[in-house]
Design a protein around this motif. Structure first.
Motif, PDB file in Angstrom:
ATOM      1  N   ARG A 142       8.820  -4.926   2.636  1.00  0.00           N
ATOM      2  CA  ARG A 142       9.974  -5.120   4.296  1.00  0.00           C
ATOM      3  C   ARG A 142      10.690  -6.046   3.914  1.00  0.00           C
ATOM      4  O   ARG A 142      10.908  -7.025   2.928  1.00  0.00           O
ATOM      5  CB  ARG A 142       9.019  -5.919   5.182  1.00  0.00           C
ATOM      6  N   ARG A 175       9.563  -0.295  -4.594  1.00  0.00           N
ATOM      7  CA  ARG A 175      10.261   1.145  -4.158  1.00  0.00           C
ATOM      8  C   ARG A 175      10.361   1.700  -5.231  1.00  0.00           C
ATOM      9  O   ARG A 175      10.330   2.635  -5.530  1.00  0.00           O
ATOM     10  CB  ARG A 175      11.459   1.154  -3.133  1.00  0.00           C
ATOM     11  N   THR A 207       0.273   4.653   5.401  1.00  0.00           N
ATOM     12  CA  THR A 207       0.609   3.026   6.770  1.00  0.00           C
ATOM     13  C   THR A 207       0.966   2.235   7.189  1.00  0.00           C
ATOM     14  O   THR A 207       0.902   1.369   7.985  1.00  0.00           O
ATOM     15  CB  THR A 207      -1.088   2.191   5.395  1.00  0.00           C
TER      16      THR A 207
HETATM   17  N1  LIG Z   1      11.275   1.237   9.711  1.00  0.00           N
HETATM   18  C1  LIG Z   1      12.826   0.765   9.882  1.00  0.00           C
HETATM   19  O1  LIG Z   1      13.241   0.326  11.165  1.00  0.00           O
HETATM   20  C2  LIG Z   1      13.304   2.037   8.664  1.00  0.00           C
HETATM   21  C3  LIG Z   1      14.561   1.436   8.418  1.00  0.00           C
HETATM   22  C4  LIG Z   1      15.106   1.946   6.671  1.00  0.00           C
HETATM   23  C5  LIG Z   1      14.538   2.524   5.795  1.00  0.00           C
HETATM   24  N2  LIG Z   1      12.745   2.379   5.988  1.00  0.00           N
HETATM   25  C6  LIG Z   1      12.180   2.255   4.667  1.00  0.00           C
HETATM   26  O2  LIG Z   1      11.345   3.254   5.189  1.00  0.00           O
HETATM   27  C7  LIG Z   1       9.561   2.800   4.281  1.00  0.00           C
HETATM   28  C8  LIG Z   1       8.489   2.725   5.454  1.00  0.00           C
HETATM   29  O3  LIG Z   1       9.449   2.404   6.893  1.00  0.00           O
HETATM   30  P1  LIG Z   1       8.244   1.331   7.442  1.00  0.00           P
HETATM   31  O4  LIG Z   1       9.175   0.339   8.628  1.00  0.00           O
HETATM   32  O5  LIG Z   1       6.939   2.854   7.261  1.00  0.00           O
HETATM   33  O6  LIG Z   1       7.889   0.317   6.441  1.00  0.00           O
HETATM   34  P2  LIG Z   1       6.215  -0.525   6.992  1.00  0.00           P
HETATM   35  O7  LIG Z   1       5.737  -0.269   8.549  1.00  0.00           O
HETATM   36  O8  LIG Z   1       6.623  -1.310   6.267  1.00  0.00           O
HETATM   37  O9  LIG Z   1       5.220   0.343   5.656  1.00  0.00           O
HETATM   38  C9  LIG Z   1       5.793   0.113   4.620  1.00  0.00           C
HETATM   39  C10 LIG Z   1       4.800   0.579   3.280  1.00  0.00           C
HETATM   40  O10 LIG Z   1       4.587   0.395   2.064  1.00  0.00           O
HETATM   41  C11 LIG Z   1       4.214  -0.265   1.838  1.00  0.00           C
HETATM   42  N3  LIG Z   1       4.053  -1.689   0.247  1.00  0.00           N
HETATM   43  C12 LIG Z   1       4.473  -2.687   1.011  1.00  0.00           C
HETATM   44  N4  LIG Z   1       4.468  -3.812   0.510  1.00  0.00           N
HETATM   45  C13 LIG Z   1       4.497  -3.060  -1.220  1.00  0.00           C
HETATM   46  C14 LIG Z   1       4.867  -3.624  -2.277  1.00  0.00           C
HETATM   47  N5  LIG Z   1       4.926  -4.460  -2.725  1.00  0.00           N
HETATM   48  N6  LIG Z   1       3.978  -2.410  -3.098  1.00  0.00           N
HETATM   49  C15 LIG Z   1       3.509  -1.194  -3.046  1.00  0.00           C
HETATM   50  N7  LIG Z   1       3.702  -0.979  -1.112  1.00  0.00           N
HETATM   51  C16 LIG Z   1       3.734  -1.444  -0.861  1.00  0.00           C
HETATM   52  C17 LIG Z   1       3.213  -0.798   2.058  1.00  0.00           C
HETATM   53  O11 LIG Z   1       1.540   0.167   1.803  1.00  0.00           O
HETATM   54  P3  LIG Z   1      -0.016  -0.527   1.404  1.00  0.00           P
HETATM   55  O12 LIG Z   1      -0.070  -1.780   2.145  1.00  0.00           O
HETATM   56  O13 LIG Z   1      -1.189   0.194   2.427  1.00  0.00           O
HETATM   57  O14 LIG Z   1      -0.102  -0.019   0.566  1.00  0.00           O
HETATM   58  C18 LIG Z   1       3.299  -0.014   3.770  1.00  0.00           C
HETATM   59  O15 LIG Z   1       2.649   1.744   3.993  1.00  0.00           O
HETATM   60  C19 LIG Z   1      10.042   1.801   3.973  1.00  0.00           C
HETATM   61  O16 LIG Z   1      10.000   1.719   2.549  1.00  0.00           O
HETATM   62  C20 LIG Z   1      11.727   1.392   4.637  1.00  0.00           C
HETATM   63  O17 LIG Z   1      12.493   0.518   3.705  1.00  0.00           O
HETATM   64  C21 LIG Z   1      12.610   1.557   7.365  1.00  0.00           C
END
Ligand SMILES: NC(=O)c1ccc[n+]([C@@H]2O[C@H](COP(=O)([O-])OP(=O)(O)OC[C@H]3O[C@@H](n4cnc5c(N)ncnc54)[C@H](OP(=O)(O)O)[C@@H]3O)[C@@H](O)[C@H]2O)c1
Length: 300
Positions: free
Chosen positions: A73, A93, A9
Protein backbone atom coordinates in the motif's frame (compact mmCIF):
# COMPACT_ATOMS: atom_id res chain seq x y z
CA UNK A 1 -11.65 -20.38 -17.41
CA UNK A 2 -8.62 -20.73 -15.10
CA UNK A 3 -7.25 -17.40 -13.77
CA UNK A 4 -3.91 -16.95 -11.99
CA UNK A 5 -3.70 -13.93 -9.66
CA UNK A 6 -1.08 -12.04 -7.69
CA UNK A 7 -2.62 -9.69 -5.12
CA UNK A 8 -5.71 -11.93 -5.12
CA UNK A 9 -6.05 -11.55 -1.35
CA UNK A 10 -6.30 -7.72 -1.54
CA UNK A 11 -9.38 -5.51 -1.77
CA UNK A 12 -9.63 -5.61 -5.57
CA UNK A 13 -8.36 -9.19 -5.86
CA UNK A 14 -10.87 -10.61 -3.36
CA UNK A 15 -13.78 -8.97 -5.16
CA UNK A 16 -12.49 -10.18 -8.52
CA UNK A 17 -12.05 -13.77 -7.30
CA UNK A 18 -15.61 -13.76 -5.90
CA UNK A 19 -16.96 -12.53 -9.25
CA UNK A 20 -14.97 -15.15 -11.18
CA UNK A 21 -16.25 -17.92 -8.88
CA UNK A 22 -19.85 -16.72 -9.40
CA UNK A 23 -19.29 -17.20 -13.15
CA UNK A 24 -17.96 -20.72 -12.63
CA UNK A 25 -14.27 -19.87 -13.23
CA UNK A 26 -11.33 -21.38 -11.32
CA UNK A 27 -8.61 -19.33 -9.63
CA UNK A 28 -5.04 -19.84 -8.44
CA UNK A 29 -3.85 -17.15 -6.02
CA UNK A 30 -0.26 -16.61 -4.89
CA UNK A 31 -0.01 -15.03 -1.44
CA UNK A 32 2.87 -14.46 0.99
CA UNK A 33 0.72 -15.48 3.95
CA UNK A 34 -1.06 -18.30 2.15
CA UNK A 35 -4.35 -17.11 3.68
CA UNK A 36 -7.14 -19.15 2.16
CA UNK A 37 -10.07 -16.73 2.26
CA UNK A 38 -12.25 -18.95 0.16
CA UNK A 39 -11.81 -22.53 1.40
CA UNK A 40 -13.32 -23.83 -1.82
CA UNK A 41 -11.90 -26.36 -4.24
CA UNK A 42 -12.26 -23.86 -7.10
CA UNK A 43 -9.55 -21.67 -5.50
CA UNK A 44 -5.99 -22.89 -5.03
CA UNK A 45 -3.83 -20.69 -2.78
CA UNK A 46 -0.06 -21.03 -3.21
CA UNK A 47 1.96 -19.75 -0.28
CA UNK A 48 4.96 -17.91 -1.73
CA UNK A 49 6.32 -14.42 -2.16
CA UNK A 50 5.63 -13.48 -5.79
CA UNK A 51 8.76 -11.29 -5.85
CA UNK A 52 10.85 -14.44 -5.60
CA UNK A 53 11.47 -17.17 -8.15
CA UNK A 54 9.97 -20.54 -7.30
CA UNK A 55 7.98 -23.57 -8.45
CA UNK A 56 4.86 -21.36 -8.38
CA UNK A 57 5.98 -19.91 -11.70
CA UNK A 58 5.25 -23.24 -13.43
CA UNK A 59 1.59 -23.03 -12.35
CA UNK A 60 1.14 -20.09 -14.75
CA UNK A 61 1.55 -22.60 -17.58
CA UNK A 62 -1.87 -23.58 -18.90
CA UNK A 63 -3.82 -20.79 -17.18
CA UNK A 64 -6.16 -18.84 -19.47
CA UNK A 65 -5.70 -15.40 -17.93
CA UNK A 66 -3.21 -13.85 -15.48
CA UNK A 67 -4.13 -10.86 -13.27
CA UNK A 68 -1.28 -9.03 -11.54
CA UNK A 69 -2.43 -6.86 -8.62
CA UNK A 70 0.26 -7.34 -5.92
CA UNK A 71 1.64 -4.16 -4.42
CA UNK A 72 2.44 -2.78 -0.99
CA UNK A 73 0.00 0.00 0.00
CA UNK A 74 1.11 3.51 -0.92
CA UNK A 75 -0.80 5.31 1.84
CA UNK A 76 -0.66 3.30 5.03
CA UNK A 77 0.91 3.89 8.45
CA UNK A 78 3.77 4.63 8.82
CA UNK A 79 2.78 7.14 6.19
CA UNK A 80 6.10 8.74 5.33
CA UNK A 81 7.93 7.46 2.26
CA UNK A 82 11.36 6.70 3.66
CA UNK A 83 13.94 5.38 1.19
CA UNK A 84 13.38 1.86 2.58
CA UNK A 85 9.59 2.17 2.20
CA UNK A 86 9.92 3.42 -1.38
CA UNK A 87 12.12 0.42 -2.16
CA UNK A 88 9.45 -1.94 -0.75
CA UNK A 89 6.63 -0.16 -2.60
CA UNK A 90 8.60 -0.43 -5.84
CA UNK A 91 9.88 -4.01 -5.40
CA UNK A 92 6.43 -5.35 -4.48
CA UNK A 93 5.24 -4.28 -7.94
CA UNK A 94 8.26 -4.45 -10.25
CA UNK A 95 9.93 -7.63 -8.94
CA UNK A 96 6.54 -9.39 -8.83
CA UNK A 97 5.79 -8.36 -12.40
CA UNK A 98 9.26 -9.45 -13.55
CA UNK A 99 8.80 -12.92 -12.02
CA UNK A 100 5.33 -13.23 -13.54
CA UNK A 101 6.51 -12.18 -16.99
CA UNK A 102 9.39 -14.68 -16.76
CA UNK A 103 6.79 -17.35 -15.96
CA UNK A 104 4.67 -16.35 -18.98
CA UNK A 105 7.68 -16.29 -21.31
CA UNK A 106 8.70 -19.76 -20.15
CA UNK A 107 5.20 -21.26 -20.38
CA UNK A 108 4.57 -23.87 -23.09
CA UNK A 109 0.90 -22.91 -22.93
CA UNK A 110 0.96 -19.18 -22.15
CA UNK A 111 -2.21 -17.40 -21.00
CA UNK A 112 -4.17 -15.54 -23.65
CA UNK A 113 -4.17 -12.33 -21.59
CA UNK A 114 -2.12 -10.65 -18.85
CA UNK A 115 -3.96 -7.88 -16.98
CA UNK A 116 -1.33 -5.99 -15.06
CA UNK A 117 -1.74 -3.36 -12.38
CA UNK A 118 -1.02 0.33 -12.75
CA UNK A 119 -2.57 3.50 -11.32
CA UNK A 120 -3.78 6.89 -12.50
CA UNK A 121 -0.80 8.36 -10.66
CA UNK A 122 0.84 7.42 -14.01
CA UNK A 123 -0.25 10.80 -15.37
CA UNK A 124 1.31 12.90 -12.59
CA UNK A 125 -0.35 16.07 -11.27
CA UNK A 126 -2.46 17.66 -14.03
CA UNK A 127 -4.44 20.53 -12.50
CA UNK A 128 -7.77 20.93 -14.33
CA UNK A 129 -6.66 19.15 -17.49
CA UNK A 130 -8.76 16.06 -18.27
CA UNK A 131 -6.64 13.12 -19.42
CA UNK A 132 -7.43 9.88 -21.21
CA UNK A 133 -5.23 6.87 -21.95
CA UNK A 134 -3.31 8.72 -24.69
CA UNK A 135 -1.71 11.19 -22.23
CA UNK A 136 2.02 10.73 -21.49
CA UNK A 137 3.30 9.82 -18.00
CA UNK A 138 4.24 12.37 -15.34
CA UNK A 139 7.55 12.61 -13.53
CA UNK A 140 6.86 12.43 -9.77
CA UNK A 141 7.49 9.27 -7.71
CA UNK A 142 4.02 7.79 -8.25
CA UNK A 143 4.12 8.50 -11.99
CA UNK A 144 7.53 6.90 -12.40
CA UNK A 145 6.40 3.94 -10.29
CA UNK A 146 3.32 3.34 -12.47
CA UNK A 147 5.28 3.78 -15.71
CA UNK A 148 7.95 1.33 -14.54
CA UNK A 149 5.26 -1.13 -13.42
CA UNK A 150 3.71 -0.99 -16.91
CA UNK A 151 7.11 -1.33 -18.61
CA UNK A 152 7.81 -4.44 -16.55
CA UNK A 153 4.62 -6.07 -17.93
CA UNK A 154 5.18 -5.21 -21.60
CA UNK A 155 7.77 -7.93 -22.48
CA UNK A 156 4.97 -10.49 -21.96
CA UNK A 157 3.39 -9.22 -25.20
CA UNK A 158 5.62 -11.55 -27.26
CA UNK A 159 3.59 -14.44 -25.78
CA UNK A 160 0.21 -12.94 -24.82
CA UNK A 161 -2.00 -9.85 -24.99
CA UNK A 162 -1.27 -7.31 -22.25
CA UNK A 163 -3.85 -4.98 -20.67
CA UNK A 164 -2.79 -2.31 -18.17
CA UNK A 165 -5.17 -1.29 -15.39
CA UNK A 166 -4.64 2.39 -14.58
CA UNK A 167 -6.81 2.37 -11.49
CA UNK A 168 -8.30 5.39 -9.69
CA UNK A 169 -9.37 5.60 -6.05
CA UNK A 170 -11.56 2.57 -5.49
CA UNK A 171 -14.77 2.93 -3.44
CA UNK A 172 -16.98 0.16 -2.10
CA UNK A 173 -17.49 -1.67 1.16
CA UNK A 174 -14.05 -2.44 2.69
CA UNK A 175 -12.38 0.20 0.49
CA UNK A 176 -9.07 0.98 2.23
CA UNK A 177 -9.42 4.64 1.13
CA UNK A 178 -12.88 5.01 2.69
CA UNK A 179 -11.88 2.99 5.76
CA UNK A 180 -9.46 5.77 6.70
CA UNK A 181 -11.81 8.67 5.83
CA UNK A 182 -15.23 7.54 7.10
CA UNK A 183 -14.35 7.39 10.84
CA UNK A 184 -13.07 11.00 10.69
CA UNK A 185 -16.19 12.17 8.89
CA UNK A 186 -18.43 10.29 11.36
CA UNK A 187 -16.76 12.22 14.18
CA UNK A 188 -17.52 15.47 12.35
CA UNK A 189 -13.77 15.93 11.69
CA UNK A 190 -13.99 15.42 7.94
CA UNK A 191 -13.63 17.90 5.12
CA UNK A 192 -11.63 18.70 2.02
CA UNK A 193 -7.85 18.53 1.96
CA UNK A 194 -5.38 20.74 0.14
CA UNK A 195 -7.14 23.63 -1.60
CA UNK A 196 -10.04 21.26 -2.40
CA UNK A 197 -9.81 22.11 -6.10
CA UNK A 198 -7.77 19.03 -7.07
CA UNK A 199 -9.69 16.48 -9.15
CA UNK A 200 -10.30 13.12 -7.59
CA UNK A 201 -10.88 10.28 -10.03
CA UNK A 202 -12.77 7.55 -8.22
CA UNK A 203 -14.41 4.26 -9.27
CA UNK A 204 -16.71 1.79 -7.53
CA UNK A 205 -15.26 -1.70 -6.92
CA UNK A 206 -18.12 -3.26 -8.92
CA UNK A 207 -16.97 -1.28 -11.96
CA UNK A 208 -13.31 -2.23 -11.38
CA UNK A 209 -14.37 -5.88 -11.47
CA UNK A 210 -16.85 -5.14 -14.29
CA UNK A 211 -14.18 -3.58 -16.54
CA UNK A 212 -11.67 -6.37 -15.82
CA UNK A 213 -14.24 -9.02 -16.83
CA UNK A 214 -15.24 -6.90 -19.86
CA UNK A 215 -11.59 -6.72 -21.01
CA UNK A 216 -11.21 -10.48 -20.54
CA UNK A 217 -14.45 -11.36 -22.33
CA UNK A 218 -14.05 -8.91 -25.25
CA UNK A 219 -10.40 -9.91 -25.74
CA UNK A 220 -9.17 -6.32 -25.42
CA UNK A 221 -5.67 -5.12 -24.60
CA UNK A 222 -3.66 -1.92 -24.03
CA UNK A 223 -4.08 0.68 -21.28
CA UNK A 224 -7.44 1.22 -19.57
CA UNK A 225 -8.27 3.98 -17.11
CA UNK A 226 -10.28 2.32 -14.34
CA UNK A 227 -12.12 5.45 -13.25
CA UNK A 228 -15.77 6.51 -13.33
CA UNK A 229 -16.78 8.90 -16.14
CA UNK A 230 -17.52 11.71 -13.64
CA UNK A 231 -14.49 12.67 -11.54
CA UNK A 232 -15.13 15.33 -8.88
CA UNK A 233 -13.05 17.88 -7.01
CA UNK A 234 -11.88 17.02 -3.49
CA UNK A 235 -14.29 19.73 -2.27
CA UNK A 236 -17.24 17.98 -3.99
CA UNK A 237 -16.05 14.59 -2.77
CA UNK A 238 -15.92 15.75 0.87
CA UNK A 239 -19.34 17.41 0.60
CA UNK A 240 -20.93 14.29 -0.97
CA UNK A 241 -19.37 11.98 1.63
CA UNK A 242 -20.51 14.27 4.48
CA UNK A 243 -24.03 14.29 3.04
CA UNK A 244 -24.10 10.49 2.66
CA UNK A 245 -23.06 10.16 6.32
CA UNK A 246 -25.33 12.98 7.53
CA UNK A 247 -22.31 14.77 9.03
CA UNK A 248 -20.76 18.20 8.40
CA UNK A 249 -17.66 18.17 6.20
CA UNK A 250 -16.23 21.58 6.81
CA UNK A 251 -12.87 21.03 8.50
CA UNK A 252 -10.04 21.58 6.05
CA UNK A 253 -6.62 19.89 6.09
CA UNK A 254 -4.37 22.46 4.40
CA UNK A 255 -1.59 21.34 2.03
CA UNK A 256 1.11 22.71 4.33
CA UNK A 257 -0.14 20.61 7.25
CA UNK A 258 -0.24 17.48 5.07
CA UNK A 259 3.27 18.20 3.75
CA UNK A 260 4.56 18.63 7.31
CA UNK A 261 2.86 15.47 8.52
CA UNK A 262 3.46 13.21 5.53
CA UNK A 263 6.40 14.67 3.61
CA UNK A 264 6.51 13.46 0.01
CA UNK A 265 3.70 10.94 0.73
CA UNK A 266 1.31 13.94 0.72
CA UNK A 267 1.66 13.71 -3.10
CA UNK A 268 -0.79 10.79 -2.97
CA UNK A 269 -3.47 13.18 -1.64
CA UNK A 270 -2.45 16.41 -3.36
CA UNK A 271 -0.98 15.53 -6.77
CA UNK A 272 -4.23 14.31 -8.27
CA UNK A 273 -5.56 14.16 -11.78
CA UNK A 274 -8.85 14.35 -13.70
CA UNK A 275 -8.94 11.03 -15.53
CA UNK A 276 -11.54 9.84 -18.01
CA UNK A 277 -12.19 6.17 -18.88
CA UNK A 278 -12.16 6.83 -22.63
CA UNK A 279 -11.24 3.33 -23.77
CA UNK A 280 -13.80 1.51 -21.60
CA UNK A 281 -16.54 3.88 -22.80
CA UNK A 282 -15.49 3.57 -26.46
CA UNK A 283 -15.59 -0.22 -26.14
CA UNK A 284 -19.18 0.03 -24.83
CA UNK A 285 -18.69 -0.65 -21.11
CA UNK A 286 -21.74 0.53 -19.13
CA UNK A 287 -20.88 1.84 -15.66
CA UNK A 288 -23.00 0.60 -12.77
CA UNK A 289 -21.94 3.61 -10.69
CA UNK A 290 -21.32 6.60 -12.97
CA UNK A 291 -22.15 9.17 -10.26
CA UNK A 292 -20.42 9.65 -6.91
CA UNK A 293 -23.52 9.87 -4.69
CA UNK A 294 -24.74 6.43 -5.78
CA UNK A 295 -21.25 4.94 -5.44
CA UNK A 296 -20.82 6.35 -1.92
CA UNK A 297 -24.29 5.28 -0.75
CA UNK A 298 -23.47 1.70 -1.65
CA UNK A 299 -20.04 1.94 0.02
CA UNK A 300 -20.76 3.14 3.55
N1 LIG B 1 -7.49 0.28 -4.10
C1 LIG B 1 -7.22 1.38 -4.78
O1 LIG B 1 -7.85 2.45 -4.58
C2 LIG B 1 -6.13 1.35 -5.84
C3 LIG B 1 -5.94 2.51 -6.63
C4 LIG B 1 -4.95 2.51 -7.60
C5 LIG B 1 -4.15 1.39 -7.78
N2 LIG B 1 -4.34 0.29 -6.99
C6 LIG B 1 -3.42 -0.84 -7.18
O2 LIG B 1 -4.12 -2.04 -7.41
C7 LIG B 1 -3.48 -3.11 -6.73
C8 LIG B 1 -4.52 -3.83 -5.87
O3 LIG B 1 -5.11 -2.87 -5.00
P1 LIG B 1 -5.82 -3.31 -3.65
O4 LIG B 1 -6.54 -2.13 -3.13
O5 LIG B 1 -6.54 -4.60 -3.87
O6 LIG B 1 -4.53 -3.56 -2.73
P2 LIG B 1 -4.44 -4.28 -1.29
O7 LIG B 1 -5.78 -4.54 -0.71
O8 LIG B 1 -3.46 -3.49 -0.51
O9 LIG B 1 -3.80 -5.69 -1.68
C9 LIG B 1 -2.49 -5.74 -2.18
C10 LIG B 1 -2.05 -7.17 -2.44
O10 LIG B 1 -0.64 -7.14 -2.72
C11 LIG B 1 0.03 -8.13 -1.98
N3 LIG B 1 1.23 -7.46 -1.38
C12 LIG B 1 1.21 -6.41 -0.50
N4 LIG B 1 2.48 -6.08 -0.18
C13 LIG B 1 3.29 -6.93 -0.86
C14 LIG B 1 4.70 -7.12 -0.92
N5 LIG B 1 5.53 -6.33 -0.20
N6 LIG B 1 5.20 -8.09 -1.71
C15 LIG B 1 4.36 -8.88 -2.44
N7 LIG B 1 3.01 -8.78 -2.42
C16 LIG B 1 2.49 -7.81 -1.64
C17 LIG B 1 -0.90 -8.63 -0.88
O11 LIG B 1 -0.92 -10.07 -0.94
P3 LIG B 1 -0.45 -11.05 0.27
O12 LIG B 1 -0.38 -10.21 1.52
O13 LIG B 1 -1.52 -12.10 0.31
O14 LIG B 1 0.86 -11.59 -0.18
C18 LIG B 1 -2.29 -8.11 -1.28
O15 LIG B 1 -3.09 -9.14 -1.79
C19 LIG B 1 -2.36 -2.53 -5.87
O16 LIG B 1 -1.12 -2.87 -6.41
C20 LIG B 1 -2.61 -1.04 -5.91
O17 LIG B 1 -1.42 -0.27 -5.98
C21 LIG B 1 -5.31 0.24 -6.03
Amino acid sequence: MHVFLTGGTGFIGRNLVEALLRRGDRCTVISRSGTDLWKRPEVEVIRHDPKLKGPWQRTVNGCDVVVNLAGERIVEPPLRWTAARKTRIRASRIATTNRLVDAILEAEQPPRLLLSGSAIGYYGPRGDQAVDESAPPGTDFLARLAAEWEEAARPACTKTRVALLRTGLVLGRDSPFLASLVPLFKLGLGGPWGDGKQWLSWIHIEDVVGIILFVIDRQLDGAFNLTAPNPVTVEQFARTLGKALGRPAILRAPSLLLRLALGEAADALLNLQRVLPARALEAGYQFRYPQLDGALSSSI
